[in-house]
Design a protein around this motif. Structure first.
Motif, PDB file in Angstrom:
ATOM      1  N   LYS A 112      14.857   0.149  -6.857  1.00 41.63           N
ATOM      2  CA  LYS A 112      13.593   0.147  -6.121  1.00 41.63           C
ATOM      3  C   LYS A 112      13.746   0.922  -4.810  1.00 41.63           C
ATOM      4  O   LYS A 112      12.884   1.724  -4.457  1.00 41.63           O
ATOM      5  CB  LYS A 112      13.155  -1.298  -5.875  1.00 41.63           C
ATOM      6  N   ASP A 113      14.852   0.704  -4.112  1.00 42.45           N
ATOM      7  CA  ASP A 113      15.106   1.434  -2.868  1.00 42.45           C
ATOM      8  C   ASP A 113      15.193   2.941  -3.119  1.00 42.45           C
ATOM      9  O   ASP A 113      14.643   3.740  -2.361  1.00 42.45           O
ATOM     10  CB  ASP A 113      16.398   0.946  -2.208  1.00 42.45           C
ATOM     11  N   TYR A 116      11.718   4.219  -3.748  1.00 43.11           N
ATOM     12  CA  TYR A 116      10.960   4.335  -2.499  1.00 43.11           C
ATOM     13  C   TYR A 116      11.366   5.602  -1.740  1.00 43.11           C
ATOM     14  O   TYR A 116      10.522   6.253  -1.117  1.00 43.11           O
ATOM     15  CB  TYR A 116      11.167   3.105  -1.605  1.00 43.11           C
ATOM     16  N   ASP A 117      12.634   5.958  -1.785  1.00 44.50           N
ATOM     17  CA  ASP A 117      13.082   7.206  -1.158  1.00 44.50           C
ATOM     18  C   ASP A 117      12.398   8.410  -1.804  1.00 44.50           C
ATOM     19  O   ASP A 117      11.983   9.352  -1.114  1.00 44.50           O
ATOM     20  CB  ASP A 117      14.605   7.357  -1.261  1.00 44.50           C
ATOM     21  N   LYS A 119       9.508   8.290  -3.279  1.00 48.15           N
ATOM     22  CA  LYS A 119       8.106   8.204  -2.862  1.00 48.15           C
ATOM     23  C   LYS A 119       7.912   8.832  -1.475  1.00 48.15           C
ATOM     24  O   LYS A 119       6.911   9.517  -1.237  1.00 48.15           O
ATOM     25  CB  LYS A 119       7.664   6.741  -2.868  1.00 48.15           C
ATOM     26  N   LYS A 120       8.868   8.626  -0.586  1.00 44.65           N
ATOM     27  CA  LYS A 120       8.806   9.246   0.746  1.00 44.65           C
ATOM     28  C   LYS A 120       8.817  10.768   0.631  1.00 44.65           C
ATOM     29  O   LYS A 120       8.152  11.459   1.396  1.00 44.65           O
ATOM     30  CB  LYS A 120       9.978   8.779   1.608  1.00 44.65           C
ATOM     31  N   ASN A 133       3.205  11.041  -9.129  1.00 51.48           N
ATOM     32  CA  ASN A 133       3.256  10.026  -8.081  1.00 51.48           C
ATOM     33  C   ASN A 133       2.653   8.714  -8.586  1.00 51.48           C
ATOM     34  O   ASN A 133       3.160   7.633  -8.270  1.00 51.48           O
ATOM     35  CB  ASN A 133       2.519  10.520  -6.825  1.00 51.48           C
ATOM     36  N   ASN A 137       4.557   5.104  -8.873  1.00 48.22           N
ATOM     37  CA  ASN A 137       4.048   3.818  -8.379  1.00 48.22           C
ATOM     38  C   ASN A 137       4.157   2.739  -9.455  1.00 48.22           C
ATOM     39  O   ASN A 137       4.504   1.590  -9.163  1.00 48.22           O
ATOM     40  CB  ASN A 137       2.597   3.963  -7.909  1.00 48.22           C
ATOM     41  N   ILE A 140       7.791   1.695  -9.721  1.00 50.14           N
ATOM     42  CA  ILE A 140       8.146   0.816  -8.600  1.00 50.14           C
ATOM     43  C   ILE A 140       7.590  -0.586  -8.855  1.00 50.14           C
ATOM     44  O   ILE A 140       8.283  -1.587  -8.653  1.00 50.14           O
ATOM     45  CB  ILE A 140       7.643   1.389  -7.259  1.00 50.14           C
ATOM     46  N   LYS A 141       6.353  -0.657  -9.331  1.00 47.62           N
ATOM     47  CA  LYS A 141       5.740  -1.957  -9.636  1.00 47.62           C
ATOM     48  C   LYS A 141       6.544  -2.682 -10.722  1.00 47.62           C
ATOM     49  O   LYS A 141       6.756  -3.895 -10.640  1.00 47.62           O
ATOM     50  CB  LYS A 141       4.287  -1.777 -10.079  1.00 47.62           C
ATOM     51  N   GLN A 144       9.488  -4.256  -9.123  1.00 44.35           N
ATOM     52  CA  GLN A 144       9.082  -5.429  -8.354  1.00 44.35           C
ATOM     53  C   GLN A 144       8.855  -6.629  -9.268  1.00 44.35           C
ATOM     54  O   GLN A 144       9.283  -7.752  -8.963  1.00 44.35           O
ATOM     55  CB  GLN A 144       7.807  -5.114  -7.556  1.00 44.35           C
TER      56      GLN A 144
END
Length: 156
Positions: A112-113, A116-117, A119-120, A133, A137, A140-141, A144
């Protein structure tokens, strides 16, 4: 005759239960060793394990270390015995699930981390609404949800 039947049944239990244990990321030998120790109920030395399973003492040592990392075995002390003795943890389900879910939670968090990188990078490249993108998402969901499910399993 009875002893022979018990020995045959023991081998069948070891074979079948070790298949289940392998599903949690243990090697075949580690799974067989754990099941053997669990069925044996008495503390055993590496030499005894080696003889019982027909594998080298080095293999037993490596497998015991792995089982210890999973908290599936414990080193015990017995008066008058100089060699290390090991016993299987009696709470199979709780021990395996705590170890297994903990690894899943750690892996999901790590992934996940990393996601997120990425995603940045989409934000830095000013690509907020691309199909890729949107898929990111969703991924990532998924992580989670996976983490949440594993935490719920671990709490029970």
């Amino acid at each position: 005759m009875l002893e022979s039947n018990i020995e045959d049944l023991t081998k069948k239990i070891i074979t079948e239960f070790s298949k289940t244990i392998e599903m949690f990321g243990l090697t075949t030998l580690e799974a067989r060793l754990f099941v053997y120790l669990y069925l044996e109920e008495a503390p055993m030395t590496l030499d005894e394990m080696s003889e019982a399973l027909g594998k080298s003492k080095t293999s037993m040592s490596t497998s015991i270390r792995s089982l210890s990392d999973f908290n599936l075995v414990t080193r015990v002390w017995k008066k008058g015995v100089r060699k290390d003795l090991y016993v299987a943890n009696e709470q199979i389900f709780k021990t395996i699930m705590n170890s297994y879910t903990g690894k899943w939670i750690d892996a999901a968090n790590h992934q996940k981390d990393s996601l997120y990188d990425i995603k940045k990078q989409f934000k830095n490249e000013n690509i907020p609404n691309s199909p890729l993108n949107n898929r990111l998402n969703n991924i990532i969901k998924f992580h989670q949800q996976l983490e949440k499910a594993m935490r719920e399993i671990k709490q029970n």
